[in-house]
Design a protein around this motif. Structure first.
Motif, mmCIF file in Angstrom:
data_model
loop_
_atom_site.group_PDB
_atom_site.id
_atom_site.type_symbol
_atom_site.label_atom_id
_atom_site.label_comp_id
_atom_site.label_asym_id
_atom_site.label_seq_id
_atom_site.Cartn_x
_atom_site.Cartn_y
_atom_site.Cartn_z
ATOM 1 N N PRO A 149 -0.095 12.553 3.280
ATOM 2 C CA PRO A 149 -0.800 12.127 2.069
ATOM 3 C C PRO A 149 -1.506 13.338 1.470
ATOM 4 C CG PRO A 149 -1.412 10.775 3.962
ATOM 5 C CD PRO A 149 -0.629 11.927 4.490
ATOM 6 N N ASN B 66 -3.692 10.691 -6.018
ATOM 7 C CA ASN B 66 -3.629 10.585 -4.547
ATOM 8 C C ASN B 66 -2.315 9.932 -4.145
ATOM 9 O OD1 ASN B 66 -6.334 11.548 -3.794
ATOM 10 N ND2 ASN B 66 -6.972 9.851 -5.085
ATOM 11 N N SER C 151 0.478 8.871 -1.104
ATOM 12 C CA SER C 151 0.573 8.603 0.336
ATOM 13 C C SER C 151 1.987 8.195 0.714
ATOM 14 C CB SER C 151 -0.417 7.513 0.734
ATOM 15 O OG SER C 151 -0.181 6.368 -0.040
ATOM 16 N N SER C 152 2.955 8.837 0.093
ATOM 17 C CA SER C 152 4.347 8.544 0.431
ATOM 18 C C SER C 152 5.124 9.855 0.482
ATOM 19 C CB SER C 152 4.955 7.611 -0.606
ATOM 20 O OG SER C 152 6.286 7.335 -0.279
#
Lengths: 197, 200
Positions: A28, A131, A133-134
């Motif tokens: 992330p 942000n 997160s993948s």
């Protein structure tokens, strides 16, 4: 330098390079954007995911009044650039705020930033923090390619090394351990000669 | 009677401003053969580094890589560039065991010094020089004399092994110079050894 050592060295470098890209693709992370959107224009931040995952964007207008911020799928963005009509996954209209969404699937997405309707003729200053997160396909792909090159070159290098070590010691190998190496005297006529060293 | 190979001294380096030419020195019973192995070109290496820097900057811009990734990308390609440049540096693949002295002498770049032409030979480690220097003075057919100077760089594996034994770098290089001197005194025929001074 021996070719097997050179290959193993390059392979080690490719592995480290690949791992760092892979890590940056998987982990992330967040990116900061300090933008000035010209009068009458809009700004877009493109990003791609391999699979469904959460994403969020925090923004703070620094000049030019409130902003309209949209999170769009690729199809929505194409329609927006063609027709000028904005449809979205998530929409926010304020001087600061956060957009969050669980993206429905992997693919390319766009964060579009526009002026408020009443402030089209001003320059819009805005700070955006995304942000993620993948997995990022670009970083993941480069990292994976680096790892693959490292594994292949390392395999070839290790195989060459094993082949070299399996051979009888050469005078070059002897020089590595003795500094200065001496050739074996030639065998008397009629007798087979071993390797030098 | 075939010419016998006696000793092998690796990594004998002749330097100019732009290149380091690496030779393997083979001492036979009649001559010294400086067999060209490869040449390190500083200009090409620098070009590789700057090429890597340029590629890294372009890639970082095109890929729009996040965070500190562009820094790693640029640094990585700056390291990779000189390694790629090495591929384009001239190189001989030499099998010292299988090749005869005549074969080694015929290789492109080999410097052939028959002992008969040898006038003077010195192996010493001058002050402020890291590696011992090998100086070979030979008589030319034209009547003149030529001096060839080389640095004797020991194999890194051998050097590390001596260091692990507790020797200081200067002592390791002195020991290496002594080994090379011994190789010459072993290889030189008595009539040449009596004429040529292996100094100091």
């Amino acid at each position: 330098m021996r070719s097997d050592r050179a290959l193993i060295g390059i392979a080690a470098f490719a592995l480290v390079f690949g791992l760092s890209w892979l890590a940056s693709g998987i982990a992330p992370h967040s990116t900061d954007h300090n933008l000035d959107v010209p009068a009458g224009d809009y700004y877009h931040i493109d990003f791609a995911y391999l699979y469904a995952a959460p994403v969020s964007a925090t923004y703070q207008v620094t000049a030019g009044g409130p902003a309209r911020v949209y999170l769009m799928t690729d199809a929505q963005y194409s329609a927006f650039t063609t027709t000028g009509t904005a449809t979205d996954l998530v929409y926010s209209n304020a001087s600061s705020g956060t957009l969050s969404a669980d993206l429905p699937s992997g693919g390319t997405y766009h964060l579009v930033i526009r002026h408020e309707v009443g402030a089209l003729n001003t320059v819009l200053g805005i700070d955006v923090t995304m942000n993620y997160s993948s997995i990022s396909p670009t970083n993941f792909g480069i990292g994976f390619a680096g790892l693959l090159i490292g594994v292949v070159l390392g395999g070839i290098g290790l195989r060459r090394r094993a082949k070299r070590l399996a051979q009888p010691a050469s005078v070059v190998d002897a020089a590595e351990s003795q500094g200065v190496a001496y050739f074996r005297p030639p065998p008397p006529p009629g007798q087979g000669g071993g390797p030098n060293g | 009677m075939t010419e016998a190979k006696v000793a092998f001294i690796p990594r004998v380096v002749g330097s100019t401003r732009a290149t380091d030419r690496f030779y393997g020195l083979v001492l036979t019973d009649t001559r010294a053969l400086l067999v060209f192995e490869w040449a390190f070109n500083r200009v090409l290496s620098l070009a590789g580094m700057f090429g890597g820097l340029a590629c890294g900057v372009v890639l970082a811009i095109v890929l729009n890589a996040p965070g500190t990734t562009p820094v790693y990308l640029v640094l990585g390609l700056m390291i990779l560039g000189p390694l790629v440049a090495r591929v384009f540096m001239p190189r001989n693949k030499v099998d010292y065991d299988a090749m005869t002295a005549e074969g080694l002498a015929r290789l492109q770049g080999t410097i052939d010094i028959p002992y008969a032409s040898l006038v003077n030979l010195s192996i010493e480690r001058p002050n402020r020089r890291v590696f011992p220097r090998l100086r070979l003075e030979r008589a030319e057919a034209s009547g003149g004399r030529t001096t060839l100077a080389f640095a004797l760089r020991p194999e890194p594996a051998w050097f590390r092994a001596r260091r692990r034994e507790g020797l200081k770098p200067t002592a390791v290089h002195e020991a290496y110079a002594a080994d090379v001197r011994k190789a010459f005194t072993t290889a030189l025929p008595p009539e040449v050894a009596s004429r040529v001074r292996v100094s100091p």
